[in-house]
Write an enzyme that holds these catalytic residues in place. Structure first.
Site, PDB file in Angstrom:
ATOM      1  N   SER A 207      41.867  -9.021  41.288  1.00  0.00           N
ATOM      2  CA  SER A 207      42.099  -8.178  42.457  1.00  0.00           C
ATOM      3  C   SER A 207      43.466  -8.474  43.096  1.00  0.00           C
ATOM      4  CB  SER A 207      40.955  -8.352  43.457  1.00  0.00           C
ATOM      5  OG  SER A 207      41.043  -7.393  44.485  1.00  0.00           O
TER       6      SER A 207
ATOM      7  N   ASP B  83      40.902  -6.005  37.315  1.00  0.00           N
ATOM      8  CA  ASP B  83      40.794  -4.958  38.328  1.00  0.00           C
ATOM      9  C   ASP B  83      41.746  -5.199  39.499  1.00  0.00           C
ATOM     10  OD1 ASP B  83      39.601  -2.447  38.675  1.00  0.00           O
ATOM     11  OD2 ASP B  83      38.373  -3.198  40.311  1.00  0.00           O
TER      12      ASP B  83
ATOM     13  N   HIS C  74      33.843  -3.636  41.184  1.00  0.00           N
ATOM     14  CA  HIS C  74      35.068  -4.444  41.242  1.00  0.00           C
ATOM     15  C   HIS C  74      34.851  -5.808  40.575  1.00  0.00           C
ATOM     16  CE1 HIS C  74      39.063  -5.064  42.747  1.00  0.00           C
ATOM     17  NE2 HIS C  74      38.737  -5.947  43.674  1.00  0.00           N
TER      18      HIS C  74
END
Length: 451
Positions: free
Chosen positions: A158, A182, A252
């Protein structure tokens, strides 16, 4: 003798307690810290095969203080993302152990939880550049003492993916590899390349997308970009907000668990270069000739086997599908159907493979396929497991129309080709499928003329 054993036991317990006390742990904060706000601190926790479960807090300036930090070994940095509740990532110990099981390396967990734990996401975003500057200085110290930038691998989750990119850019794209799980979308989407991860930030950049319609970054960022299940809704994740926090984070977070799956070699996910997820599901992207004898790349840790050809191709967008739970990887077949009905029929096919007491299922229902007389209809079937020796096959045809008359699909031939194993396709000839009724048969090796 009994007294001696007792003393020895006490000494052993004392040593174990001392060891436990000397381990440095990832910062554990809570929601109150996130609400009040914290001041950024970047802590580096070192793990090696000599201390797989016991982290050592590293000095940012005196690397010689850590004799177990061997600069002749490759070094992998693991960088977490936004931590709105302040808790340590649940996957952290697993990724450390799996990396060390794979290779003799230094694993450094970058603990920037004091900068990531904040209910104000924008504050966490602002801290990504500061964390990257801190890491850059540390890697420059490594370089001064003989470490090769090419032996450095950064795995960023992330916000951690963009931190990796900033570090790579600071070092002129010379670090060996960045793996982005991601990459965060909010505050990075639509910005210029210098403000987010970019494929020029390392010698090789591989990126996984699992939540492009919410928390993740939609556009390709690496030399190879993997879009799991199209990069949006992940199988097994909640579909409604009534599931609580899991509804927001499941897609996610799935990026990390898919990567862990690739690390422990539970199974292998082949990926297919394609311009869109629709074309991938339609079976229009099953040709991997551009990769030569190696065939289609695999997702995850081992994609570096295709590194040279991927670098020549510059940027490659790929797709694959997964199961709901681990093992996530699916098994891919090309299914070719020829009918002899006079009328054109549209509908969906479900295929089951049976063998050795197991059953694998593929439902091809993303759109209604068109079946036309003496015309080969090519379908892409993705099975939930791999049946090593297929003994029987079951087929079911459906139009999805409840109130319409039932149809019959007369198959002149069906051919199933495994896309990951070089083995002879399986065929069957002259089958009658009545709508919504399953037909089971024994397949036979296809005749040579049908190859």
């Amino acid at each position: 003798m009994i007294l001696w054993h007792y003393v020895a036991l006490l000494l052993l317990i004392t040593v174990q307690i001392f060891k436990a006390q000397s381990c440095d742990e990832f910062t554990d904060l809570d929601l109150s810290h996130a609400i009040i706000g914290t001041t950024l601190k970047t802590r580096l926790l070192l793990y090696t095969r000599d201390n797989v479960t016991c982290g050592t807090l590293m000095s940012h300036t005196n690397l010689s203080a850590h004799p177990q930090f061997n600069l002749s070994r490759p070094t992998t940095f693991v960088i977490h993302g936004y931590r709105p509740t302040g808790s340590p990532p649940a996957w952290l110990q697993n990724i450390v152990m799996m990396l060390l099981a794979r290779d003799d390396m230094n694993v450094i967990v970058v603990d920037w939880n004091h900068g990531a734990a904040n209910v104000n996401y924008f504050k966490a975003v602002a801290n990504t550049h500061k964390t990257a500057d801190n890491l850059t200085a540390f890697i420059q110290k490594m370089q001064e003492q003989g470490a090769s930038l090419g032996s450095i691998h950064m795995i960023g989750v992330s916000l951690g993916a963009h931190i990796s990119g900033f570090v790579g850019a600071n070092l002129n794209g010379l670090i060996g590899r960045i793996t982005a799980l991601d990459p965060a979308g909010p505050q990075f989407t639509g910005t210029p390349p210098e403000d987010h991860l970019d494929f020029k930030d390392a010698q090789f950049v591989d990126v996984l997308h699992t939540d492009i319609d919410a928390l993740g970054f939609r556009e390709p960022l690496g030399h190879i970009d993997f879009y799991a299940n199209g990069g949006t809704d992940q199988p097994g994740c909640p579909k409604t907000i009534f599931s609580g926090g899991s509804y927001f984070k499941c897609d996610h977070q799935r990026s990390v668990f898919l990567y862990l799956n690739s690390l422990n070699r539970t199974c292998t996910s082949k990926v297919f270069p394609c311009s869109s997820y629709k074309d991938f599901l339609d079976g229009k992207c099953l040709d991997c000739d551009r990769f030569g004898a190696a065939g289609c790349p695999v997702f995850g840790y081992d994609v570096t086997r295709w590194r040279d050809v991927l670098l020549r191709l510059n940027q490659t967008k790929t797709y694959f599908t997964t199961n709901k739970v681990s093992p996530f990887c699916m098994t891919n077949y090309r299914v070719e159907v020829v009918i002899w009905n006079q009328d054109v029929h549209r509908g969906y096919i479900t295929v089951k493979l049976h063998g050795n007491g197991e059953e694998a299922v593929a439902t091809i229902d993303h759109k209604a396929a068109q079946f036309k007389r003496y015309t080969e209809t090519k379908l892409f079937a993705q099975f939930d497991k791999d049946i090593q020796s297929v003994r029987k096959v079951s087929l079911k045809f459906s139009t999805g129309k409840v109130l319409m008359p039932k149809y019959k699909l007369r198959l002149l031939r069906i051919r199933l080709t495994h896309l990951e194993r070089a083995e002879r396709p399986l065929c069957r000839y002259d089958i009658l499928l009545e709508e919504n009724k399953e037909v089971t048969f024994r397949p036979i090796p296809c005749e040579e003329s049908n190859f």
